[in-house]
Design a protein around this motif. Structure first.
Motif, PDB file in Angstrom:
ATOM      1  N   SER A   5       0.832  -1.208   0.000  1.00  0.00           N
ATOM      2  CA  SER A   5       0.000   0.000   0.000  1.00  0.00           C
ATOM      3  C   SER A   5       0.863   1.252   0.000  1.00  0.00           C
ATOM      4  O   SER A   5       1.900   1.292   0.662  1.00  0.00           O
ATOM      5  N   ASP A  33     -11.676   4.109  -1.985  1.00  0.00           N
ATOM      6  CA  ASP A  33     -10.665   3.119  -2.386  1.00  0.00           C
ATOM      7  C   ASP A  33      -9.816   2.688  -1.201  1.00  0.00           C
ATOM      8  O   ASP A  33      -9.171   1.639  -1.249  1.00  0.00           O
ATOM      9  N   LYS A  34      -9.814   3.466  -0.128  1.00  0.00           N
ATOM     10  CA  LYS A  34      -9.113   3.069   1.109  1.00  0.00           C
ATOM     11  C   LYS A  34     -10.116   2.724   2.196  1.00  0.00           C
ATOM     12  O   LYS A  34      -9.806   2.791   3.391  1.00  0.00           O
ATOM     13  N   ARG A  35     -11.322   2.401   1.805  1.00  0.00           N
ATOM     14  CA  ARG A  35     -12.415   2.024   2.714  1.00  0.00           C
ATOM     15  C   ARG A  35     -12.643   3.105   3.782  1.00  0.00           C
ATOM     16  O   ARG A  35     -13.003   2.822   4.922  1.00  0.00           O
ATOM     17  N   CYS A  37     -10.776   4.783   5.595  1.00  0.00           N
ATOM     18  CA  CYS A  37     -10.031   4.792   6.850  1.00  0.00           C
ATOM     19  C   CYS A  37      -9.529   6.216   7.092  1.00  0.00           C
ATOM     20  O   CYS A  37      -9.379   7.009   6.166  1.00  0.00           O
ATOM     21  N   ALA A  73     -13.233   2.287   7.812  1.00  0.00           N
ATOM     22  CA  ALA A  73     -12.449   1.134   8.261  1.00  0.00           C
ATOM     23  C   ALA A  73     -11.475   1.528   9.370  1.00  0.00           C
ATOM     24  O   ALA A  73     -10.388   0.963   9.474  1.00  0.00           O
ATOM     25  N   MET A  75      -8.835   3.670  11.853  1.00  0.00           N
ATOM     26  CA  MET A  75      -7.655   4.501  11.640  1.00  0.00           C
ATOM     27  C   MET A  75      -6.826   3.922  10.485  1.00  0.00           C
ATOM     28  O   MET A  75      -6.788   2.707  10.262  1.00  0.00           O
ATOM     29  N   ASP A  76      -6.150   4.804   9.814  1.00  0.00           N
ATOM     30  CA  ASP A  76      -5.314   4.421   8.668  1.00  0.00           C
ATOM     31  C   ASP A  76      -4.007   3.811   9.198  1.00  0.00           C
ATOM     32  O   ASP A  76      -3.195   4.512   9.814  1.00  0.00           O
ATOM     33  N   LEU A  77      -3.826   2.517   8.969  1.00  0.00           N
ATOM     34  CA  LEU A  77      -2.643   1.839   9.520  1.00  0.00           C
ATOM     35  C   LEU A  77      -1.342   2.362   8.925  1.00  0.00           C
ATOM     36  O   LEU A  77      -0.288   2.268   9.545  1.00  0.00           O
ATOM     37  N   TRP A 120     -18.585  -1.127   6.225  1.00  0.00           N
ATOM     38  CA  TRP A 120     -17.562  -1.413   7.235  1.00  0.00           C
ATOM     39  C   TRP A 120     -17.455  -0.304   8.296  1.00  0.00           C
ATOM     40  O   TRP A 120     -17.395   0.867   7.939  1.00  0.00           O
ATOM     41  N   PHE A 122     -14.988  -0.002  11.699  1.00  0.00           N
ATOM     42  CA  PHE A 122     -13.998  -0.684  12.543  1.00  0.00           C
ATOM     43  C   PHE A 122     -13.305   0.273  13.506  1.00  0.00           C
ATOM     44  O   PHE A 122     -13.108   1.464  13.182  1.00  0.00           O
ATOM     45  N   SER A 146     -11.458  -4.634  15.536  1.00  0.00           N
ATOM     46  CA  SER A 146     -10.476  -5.506  14.891  1.00  0.00           C
ATOM     47  C   SER A 146      -9.081  -5.344  15.487  1.00  0.00           C
ATOM     48  O   SER A 146      -8.156  -6.047  15.094  1.00  0.00           O
ATOM     49  N   GLU A 147      -8.949  -4.418  16.442  1.00  0.00           N
ATOM     50  CA  GLU A 147      -7.621  -4.145  17.005  1.00  0.00           C
ATOM     51  C   GLU A 147      -6.906  -5.412  17.453  1.00  0.00           C
ATOM     52  O   GLU A 147      -5.724  -5.609  17.184  1.00  0.00           O
ATOM     53  N   TRP A 150      -4.824  -7.295  15.062  1.00  0.00           N
ATOM     54  CA  TRP A 150      -3.474  -6.846  14.683  1.00  0.00           C
ATOM     55  C   TRP A 150      -2.667  -6.389  15.905  1.00  0.00           C
ATOM     56  O   TRP A 150      -1.804  -5.544  15.839  1.00  0.00           O
TER      57      TRP A 150
HETATM   58  N1  COA Z   1      -5.685   1.407   7.170  1.00  0.00           N
HETATM   59  C1  COA Z   1      -4.977   1.536   6.054  1.00  0.00           C
HETATM   60  N2  COA Z   1      -5.392   1.089   4.859  1.00  0.00           N
HETATM   61  C2  COA Z   1      -6.614   0.519   4.824  1.00  0.00           C
HETATM   62  C3  COA Z   1      -7.409   0.348   5.948  1.00  0.00           C
HETATM   63  C4  COA Z   1      -6.903   0.828   7.185  1.00  0.00           C
HETATM   64  N3  COA Z   1      -7.609   0.760   8.313  1.00  0.00           N
HETATM   65  N4  COA Z   1      -8.550  -0.268   5.589  1.00  0.00           N
HETATM   66  C5  COA Z   1      -8.471  -0.475   4.266  1.00  0.00           C
HETATM   67  N5  COA Z   1      -7.298   0.011   3.790  1.00  0.00           N
HETATM   68  C6  COA Z   1      -6.809   0.007   2.409  1.00  0.00           C
HETATM   69  C7  COA Z   1      -6.180  -1.288   2.016  1.00  0.00           C
HETATM   70  O1  COA Z   1      -4.853  -1.345   2.466  1.00  0.00           O
HETATM   71  C8  COA Z   1      -6.280  -1.202   0.522  1.00  0.00           C
HETATM   72  O2  COA Z   1      -5.329  -0.279   0.074  1.00  0.00           O
HETATM   73  P1  COA Z   1      -4.456  -0.528  -1.292  1.00  0.00           P
HETATM   74  O3  COA Z   1      -5.501  -0.734  -2.350  1.00  0.00           O
HETATM   75  O4  COA Z   1      -3.677   0.728  -1.443  1.00  0.00           O
HETATM   76  O5  COA Z   1      -3.639  -1.712  -1.015  1.00  0.00           O
HETATM   77  C9  COA Z   1      -7.625  -0.555   0.330  1.00  0.00           C
HETATM   78  O6  COA Z   1      -7.911   0.159   1.536  1.00  0.00           O
HETATM   79  C10 COA Z   1      -8.752  -1.519   0.089  1.00  0.00           C
HETATM   80  O7  COA Z   1      -8.762  -2.439   1.153  1.00  0.00           O
HETATM   81  P2  COA Z   1      -9.065  -4.002   0.957  1.00  0.00           P
HETATM   82  O8  COA Z   1      -8.577  -4.676   2.192  1.00  0.00           O
HETATM   83  O9  COA Z   1      -8.547  -4.482  -0.331  1.00  0.00           O
HETATM   84  O10 COA Z   1     -10.681  -3.959   0.896  1.00  0.00           O
HETATM   85  P3  COA Z   1     -11.736  -5.108   1.229  1.00  0.00           P
HETATM   86  O11 COA Z   1     -13.043  -4.527   0.803  1.00  0.00           O
HETATM   87  O12 COA Z   1     -11.306  -6.407   0.689  1.00  0.00           O
HETATM   88  O13 COA Z   1     -11.734  -5.234   2.836  1.00  0.00           O
HETATM   89  C11 COA Z   1     -11.762  -4.345   5.078  1.00  0.00           C
HETATM   90  C12 COA Z   1     -12.234  -4.204   3.631  1.00  0.00           C
HETATM   91  C13 COA Z   1     -12.284  -3.120   5.796  1.00  0.00           C
HETATM   92  C14 COA Z   1     -12.339  -5.616   5.712  1.00  0.00           C
HETATM   93  C15 COA Z   1     -10.214  -4.419   5.141  1.00  0.00           C
HETATM   94  O14 COA Z   1      -9.671  -3.372   4.351  1.00  0.00           O
HETATM   95  C16 COA Z   1      -9.652  -4.290   6.534  1.00  0.00           C
HETATM   96  O15 COA Z   1      -9.639  -5.239   7.271  1.00  0.00           O
HETATM   97  N6  COA Z   1      -9.207  -3.065   6.919  1.00  0.00           N
HETATM   98  C17 COA Z   1      -8.634  -2.836   8.213  1.00  0.00           C
HETATM   99  C18 COA Z   1      -9.728  -2.614   9.218  1.00  0.00           C
HETATM  100  C19 COA Z   1      -9.174  -2.371  10.615  1.00  0.00           C
HETATM  101  O16 COA Z   1      -8.673  -3.235  11.261  1.00  0.00           O
HETATM  102  N7  COA Z   1      -9.297  -1.154  11.088  1.00  0.00           N
HETATM  103  C20 COA Z   1      -9.035  -0.867  12.464  1.00  0.00           C
HETATM  104  C21 COA Z   1      -7.990   0.118  12.601  1.00  0.00           C
HETATM  105  S1  COA Z   1      -7.913   0.597  14.321  1.00  0.00           S
END
Ligand code: COA
Length: 286
Positions: A5, A33-35, A37, A73, A75-77, A120, A122, A146-147, A150
């Motif tokens: 990413s 596109d980044k859901r 976040c 989704a 915070m942005d990881l 979503w 989270f 979901s914390e 990870w």
């Molecule tokens: N931080 C950073 N990037 C994120 C993100 C987050 N919380 N959630 C989604 N993205 C990004 C992905 O990295 C991907 O980026 P890329 O295309 O540049 O690689 C893009 O958003 C699409 O995500 P993707 O995982 O392919 O979408 P999906 O529809 O298959 O799944 C989720 C959606 C929400 C289930 C999955 O993205 C996810 O598990 N996100 C993390 C959620 C999370 O744990 N958040 C808590 C943070 S405290």
């Protein structure tokens, strides 16, 4: 092999989009596109947008929702966690403040707020979720702490939100297991107000917004703030606080409003407070 990413090139101003339609401000997390976040850019822009809408006379209700398949989704990881942590504690604290500030602004917003949870939701997303006065989810939305998946704890208020809104045993399971709840389950467990089929989500939110729009704006604000304040008060403190808050409301134009509303019921018999709201247009015309 999957591509790592990259930081989102989207300009800060475009991370949030909004439109004002007929008294309702529809505000969108706009990084589909980044859901959706929450990056530092989005957090800064969201505060700007909320502040710009808060005192507009043409905004009575604010709806917070997401573009695409996500509400948010969390915070942005990459841009919130990894990149700031690489810079040090100062950058991390700054990013935390930017996020927490707009969630706080939302909790104590001047106008009524509705979360329209379209997908979503989270972790850090529970901050703004809690900030919305009313939360209406699509049946198929997905909610998760979901914390744990990870290897961090649900920070940024997320565990507090679960503990505050859900039955304790459900909240503990939710935080420890990292399993998602559907919108329907989230409603059953108190995390959101209600859930409806996806194709009815917007119409239901519009209906709730229209009902709120018809209420006296000052009384509505006093009511939502009172509900949030009394949560943390003893009964006696709450009782006293509510007297003071009502008296403050009276001085805020409330006397005239109440007199008119009472007159419409007792004298004109044009409505019954138990069954609906008074006609506030009679006041605004004066
Ligand atoms: N931080 C950073 N990037 C994120 C993100 C987050 N919380 N959630 C989604 N993205 C990004 C992905 O990295 C991907 O980026 P890329 O295309 O540049 O690689 C893009 O958003 C699409 O995500 P993707 O995982 O392919 O979408 P999906 O529809 O298959 O799944 C989720 C959606 C929400 C289930 C999955 O993205 C996810 O598990 N996100 C993390 C959620 C999370 O744990 N958040 C808590 C943070 S405290």
């Amino acid at each position: 092999m999957a591509m790592p990413s990259q930081p989102d090139p989207r300009p800060e101003e475009e991370t949030v989009r909004y439109e004002v339609v007929d008294g309702v401000a529809w505000v969108y997390f706009n990084r589909p596109d980044k859901r959706n976040c929450m990056s530092p850019k989005l957090n800064r822009q969201m505060l700007r947008v909320l502040e710009s809408l808060e005192f507009r006379d043409d905004v009575q209700v604010l709806v917070l929702t997401g573009e695409g398949t996500a509400w948010s989704a969390g915070m942005d990881l990459l841009e919130y966690f990894r990149m700031n942590e690489a810079e040090g504690i100062g950058a991390t604290r700054k990013a935390q403040r930017e996020a927490y500030t707009w969630w706080e602004r939302l909790r104590w917003y001047e106008k009524a707020t509705i979360g329209m949870i379209n997908g979503w939701c989270f972790g850090g997303g529970y901050g703004p979720l809690f900030g919305c006065d009313i939360a209406i989810a699509s049946d198929d939305a997905q909610f998760g702490l979901s914390e744990i998946n990870w290897a961090i704890l649900p920070g940024g208020g997320a565990s507090k939100v679960a503990a505050e809104l859900m039955p304790y045993r459900k909240a503990m399971y939710h935080a420890m297991m990292g399993e998602n709840l559907t919108g329907k389950q989230a409603a059953e467990q108190g995390l959101v107000t209600e859930s409806v089929p996806a194709d009815q989500l917007k119409a239901r939110v519009q209906e709730v917004a229209d009902t709120l729009k018809a209420k006296d704006t000052q009384a509505l604000r006093a009511t939502k703030w009172a509900m949030r304040r009394v949560m943390e008060m003893t009964y006696d403190n709450a009782e006293d606080y509510l007297i003071r808050a009502q008296e403050a409301l009276n001085d805020f134009g409330g006397w005239e409003t109440r007199k008119e509303a009472t007159k419409q019921f007792l004298d004109e018999k044009t409505y019954k407070p138990g069954l609906g709201v008074f006609d506030k247009s009679k006041i605004e015309k004066d």
